[in-house]
Design a protein around this motif. Structure first.
Motif, PDB file in Angstrom:
ATOM      1  N   MET A  46       0.830  -1.203   0.000  1.00 52.02           N
ATOM      2  CA  MET A  46       0.000   0.000   0.000  1.00 52.02           C
ATOM      3  C   MET A  46       0.867   1.257   0.000  1.00 52.02           C
ATOM      4  SD  MET A  46      -2.835   1.206   2.858  1.00 52.02           S
ATOM      5  CE  MET A  46      -1.563   1.339   4.135  1.00 52.02           C
ATOM      6  N   GLY A  47       1.918   1.262   0.811  1.00 49.50           N
ATOM      7  CA  GLY A  47       2.798   2.430   0.865  1.00 49.50           C
ATOM      8  C   GLY A  47       3.461   2.701  -0.471  1.00 49.50           C
ATOM      9  N   GLY A  48       3.899   1.648  -1.153  1.00 49.02           N
ATOM     10  CA  GLY A  48       4.503   1.830  -2.470  1.00 49.02           C
ATOM     11  C   GLY A  48       3.525   2.417  -3.457  1.00 49.02           C
ATOM     12  N   ALA A  49       2.257   1.981  -3.399  1.00 47.89           N
ATOM     13  CA  ALA A  49       1.236   2.505  -4.316  1.00 47.89           C
ATOM     14  C   ALA A  49       0.973   3.983  -4.061  1.00 47.89           C
ATOM     15  CB  ALA A  49      -0.051   1.695  -4.163  1.00 47.89           C
ATOM     16  N   TYR A  50       0.859   4.373  -2.793  1.00 50.52           N
ATOM     17  CA  TYR A  50       0.585   5.772  -2.463  1.00 50.52           C
ATOM     18  C   TYR A  50       1.758   6.673  -2.842  1.00 50.52           C
ATOM     19  CZ  TYR A  50      -3.913   5.677  -0.056  1.00 50.52           C
ATOM     20  OH  TYR A  50      -5.268   5.604   0.227  1.00 50.52           O
ATOM     21  N   ILE A  51       2.960   6.248  -2.511  1.00 45.38           N
ATOM     22  CA  ILE A  51       4.133   7.079  -2.819  1.00 45.38           C
ATOM     23  C   ILE A  51       4.280   7.251  -4.324  1.00 45.38           C
ATOM     24  CG2 ILE A  51       6.658   7.176  -2.714  1.00 45.38           C
ATOM     25  CD1 ILE A  51       6.459   5.758   0.009  1.00 45.38           C
ATOM     26  N   ALA A  52       4.125   6.167  -5.071  1.00 45.55           N
ATOM     27  CA  ALA A  52       4.256   6.252  -6.530  1.00 45.55           C
ATOM     28  C   ALA A  52       3.192   7.169  -7.120  1.00 45.55           C
ATOM     29  CB  ALA A  52       4.160   4.855  -7.146  1.00 45.55           C
ATOM     30  N   ALA A  53       1.957   7.047  -6.634  1.00 47.75           N
ATOM     31  CA  ALA A  53       0.885   7.900  -7.153  1.00 47.75           C
ATOM     32  C   ALA A  53       1.161   9.370  -6.857  1.00 47.75           C
ATOM     33  CB  ALA A  53      -0.449   7.482  -6.541  1.00 47.75           C
ATOM     34  N   GLN A  54       1.670   9.661  -5.656  1.00 54.37           N
ATOM     35  CA  GLN A  54       1.954  11.041  -5.286  1.00 54.37           C
ATOM     36  C   GLN A  54       3.098  11.623  -6.108  1.00 54.37           C
ATOM     37  OE1 GLN A  54       0.161  12.783  -2.611  1.00 54.37           O
ATOM     38  NE2 GLN A  54       1.024  14.388  -3.888  1.00 54.37           N
ATOM     39  N   VAL A  55       4.163  10.842  -6.283  1.00 51.46           N
ATOM     40  CA  VAL A  55       5.308  11.316  -7.068  1.00 51.46           C
ATOM     41  C   VAL A  55       4.912  11.528  -8.520  1.00 51.46           C
ATOM     42  CG1 VAL A  55       7.609  10.704  -7.924  1.00 51.46           C
ATOM     43  CG2 VAL A  55       7.015  10.268  -5.536  1.00 51.46           C
ATOM     44  N   GLN A  56       4.075  10.647  -9.053  1.00 50.27           N
ATOM     45  CA  GLN A  56       3.650  10.793 -10.440  1.00 50.27           C
ATOM     46  C   GLN A  56       2.803  12.049 -10.636  1.00 50.27           C
ATOM     47  OE1 GLN A  56       1.316   7.549 -11.966  1.00 50.27           O
ATOM     48  NE2 GLN A  56       1.638   8.136 -14.095  1.00 50.27           N
ATOM     49  N   VAL A  57       1.974  12.377  -9.637  1.00 49.85           N
ATOM     50  CA  VAL A  57       1.168  13.594  -9.729  1.00 49.85           C
ATOM     51  C   VAL A  57       2.058  14.830  -9.812  1.00 49.85           C
ATOM     52  CG1 VAL A  57      -0.403  15.081  -8.431  1.00 49.85           C
ATOM     53  CG2 VAL A  57      -0.877  12.637  -8.624  1.00 49.85           C
ATOM     54  N   HIS A  58       3.144  14.859  -9.047  1.00 49.59           N
ATOM     55  CA  HIS A  58       3.997  16.046  -8.988  1.00 49.59           C
ATOM     56  C   HIS A  58       5.015  16.107 -10.129  1.00 49.59           C
ATOM     57  CE1 HIS A  58       2.628  17.780  -5.220  1.00 49.59           C
ATOM     58  NE2 HIS A  58       2.595  16.560  -4.696  1.00 49.59           N
ATOM     59  N   THR A  59       5.474  14.958 -10.609  1.00 52.57           N
ATOM     60  CA  THR A  59       6.538  14.960 -11.615  1.00 52.57           C
ATOM     61  C   THR A  59       6.058  14.546 -12.996  1.00 52.57           C
ATOM     62  OG1 THR A  59       7.206  12.655 -11.173  1.00 52.57           O
ATOM     63  CG2 THR A  59       8.198  14.383  -9.800  1.00 52.57           C
ATOM     64  N   GLY A  60       4.984  13.775 -13.063  1.00 51.13           N
ATOM     65  CA  GLY A  60       4.509  13.269 -14.341  1.00 51.13           C
ATOM     66  C   GLY A  60       5.320  12.112 -14.887  1.00 51.13           C
ATOM     67  N   SER A  61       6.312  11.647 -14.129  1.00 52.54           N
ATOM     68  CA  SER A  61       7.178  10.558 -14.568  1.00 52.54           C
ATOM     69  C   SER A  61       6.806   9.279 -13.834  1.00 52.54           C
ATOM     70  CB  SER A  61       8.650  10.904 -14.310  1.00 52.54           C
ATOM     71  OG  SER A  61       9.480   9.793 -14.578  1.00 52.54           O
ATOM     72  N   PHE A  62       6.359   8.293 -14.594  1.00 50.83           N
ATOM     73  CA  PHE A  62       5.989   7.023 -13.975  1.00 50.83           C
ATOM     74  C   PHE A  62       7.234   6.252 -13.527  1.00 50.83           C
ATOM     75  CE2 PHE A  62       4.963   2.460 -14.347  1.00 50.83           C
ATOM     76  CZ  PHE A  62       3.977   2.389 -13.378  1.00 50.83           C
ATOM     77  N   ALA A  63       8.297   6.296 -14.315  1.00 53.29           N
ATOM     78  CA  ALA A  63       9.525   5.593 -13.940  1.00 53.29           C
ATOM     79  C   ALA A  63      10.094   6.151 -12.640  1.00 53.29           C
ATOM     80  CB  ALA A  63      10.556   5.703 -15.065  1.00 53.29           C
ATOM     81  N   LEU A  64      10.114   7.482 -12.517  1.00 58.64           N
ATOM     82  CA  LEU A  64      10.613   8.105 -11.286  1.00 58.64           C
ATOM     83  C   LEU A  64       9.705   7.750 -10.111  1.00 58.64           C
ATOM     84  CD1 LEU A  64      12.608  10.000  -9.874  1.00 58.64           C
ATOM     85  CD2 LEU A  64      11.128  11.909 -10.534  1.00 58.64           C
ATOM     86  N   ALA A  65       8.408   7.671 -10.362  1.00 56.40           N
ATOM     87  CA  ALA A  65       7.473   7.325  -9.297  1.00 56.40           C
ATOM     88  C   ALA A  65       7.759   5.927  -8.758  1.00 56.40           C
ATOM     89  CB  ALA A  65       6.038   7.411  -9.823  1.00 56.40           C
ATOM     90  N   CYS A  66       7.993   4.981  -9.650  1.00 57.58           N
ATOM     91  CA  CYS A  66       8.308   3.610  -9.219  1.00 57.58           C
ATOM     92  C   CYS A  66       9.628   3.576  -8.453  1.00 57.58           C
ATOM     93  CB  CYS A  66       8.378   2.684 -10.423  1.00 57.58           C
ATOM     94  SG  CYS A  66       6.788   2.388 -11.243  1.00 57.58           S
TER      95      CYS A  66
END
Length: 307
Positions: A46-66
């Motif tokens: 769950m934590g990985g999903a939330y962090i990735a979703a938040q990072v993707q919202v701010h950066t637009g980069s899915f790779a960076l989010a993962c």
């Protein structure tokens, strides 16, 4: 039922099974080596999903989010292992279950404080939002192919790590005989920390990859934990190879049952009753599979010594 529809469902089952493997592999290593029943393993997902979703919202980069999800959850895992899990090594399983269940409640409350109670939805990467033509009439979502590819690559990498490296040798030594490994000079505490962090990283990666396909919400970790536990029971506690095979079995059986059982029941039972019975029987399919395997292999497909 067309060949295209059947192939699509088999691919869906393969993808779901590989995501289960990312979670179950870390869980089975932690339980098989450290003898710790960590019910909070789903919270790492769950934590990985939330962090990735938040990072993707701010950066637009899915790779960076993962990447950020994996790194941050690894740091959190180190803290959790040193503060809590390390105190549970010599405790009985009931104490471990109670302590890690309490950790689930803490994790859920922290998520509420940071992100609130409303579900989040991660966006598909634009480059992977369309379908790929696999057969003349089969178009399959490219993002789901990415999940399958990522799962296979991680499975291969984990196999090589466990079976063909010094780190894997230490892991297998700890699995086989922890006391003897300590006598041979193995720093068991460090091995335990590394195993726990590796499991957290795999769970975080699974959460980051599943985020665009499901609602990122509180409780998603507990939902995925149940099939992950079924996987490690079928595969054999402590066996990565068993977790891989069992994950594919559970993934395919679960998806195929959900896709085909309602259709088959409609042939014999008309009306909405067929849909209700189909949904019920589909939800039981992985437990029926587990019972069938344990009937012939009570310790699972592979023992922990065959990691």
């Amino acid at each position: 039922m067309s060949v295209v529809f059947i192939t699509e469902q088999l691919l869906n089952g393969l993808g779901y099974g590989l995501m289960l493997f990312l979670i179950a592999a870390g869980l089975t290593l932690v339980f098989g080596i450290m003898d710790v029943m960590n019910l909070a393993h789903g919270s790492l997902f769950m934590g990985g999903a939330y962090i990735a979703a938040q990072v993707q919202v701010h950066t637009g980069s899915f790779a960076l989010a993962c990447l950020m999800a994996v790194i941050l959850m690894a740091i959190i895992a180190v803290l959790v292992e040193q503060v809590l899990i390390r105190r549970l090594y010599k405790a009985d399983h009931l104490v471990q279950v109670l302590a890690t269940f309490g950790l689930i409640l803490v994790a859920d409350d922290l998520v509420k404080m940071i992100w609130g109670t409303s579900p989040m939805m991660a966006n598909l990467p634009e480059s992977l939002s369309g379908p790929v033509q696999l057969l003349p009439e089969l178009y399959y979502p490219s993002y789901r192919l990415l999940i399958i590819g990522a799962g296979l690559v991680v499975a291969l990498g984990l196999y090589l790590l466990v079976s063909h490296t010094r780190v894997g040798m230490l892991v297998r030594a700890g699995t086989s005989n922890r006391w003897m490994a300590e006598l041979m000079g193995v720093r068991v505490a460090r091995v335990f920390t590394n195993v726990f962090v590796l499991g957290a990283m795999l769970a975080a990666l699974a959460g980051a990859l599943m985020g665009p396909l499901v609602a990122v919400q509180i409780g998603m970790g507990e939902e995925i934990l149940i099939p992950a536990l079924v996987v490690i029971v079928i595969g054999g506690i402590g066996s990565v190879r068993g977790a891989f095979i069992a994950s594919l079995m559970v993934g395919v059986v679960d998806i195929v049952a959900r896709a085909f059982l309602p259709l088959l029941l409609e042939l014999a039972i008309p009306g909405p009753l067929a849909a209700d019975l189909g949904a019920t029987f589909s939800a039981l399919s992985m437990y029926v599979l587990m019972a069938a395997v344990l009937l012939f292999k009570p310790s699972g497909l592979f023992s922990e010594r065959s990691t």
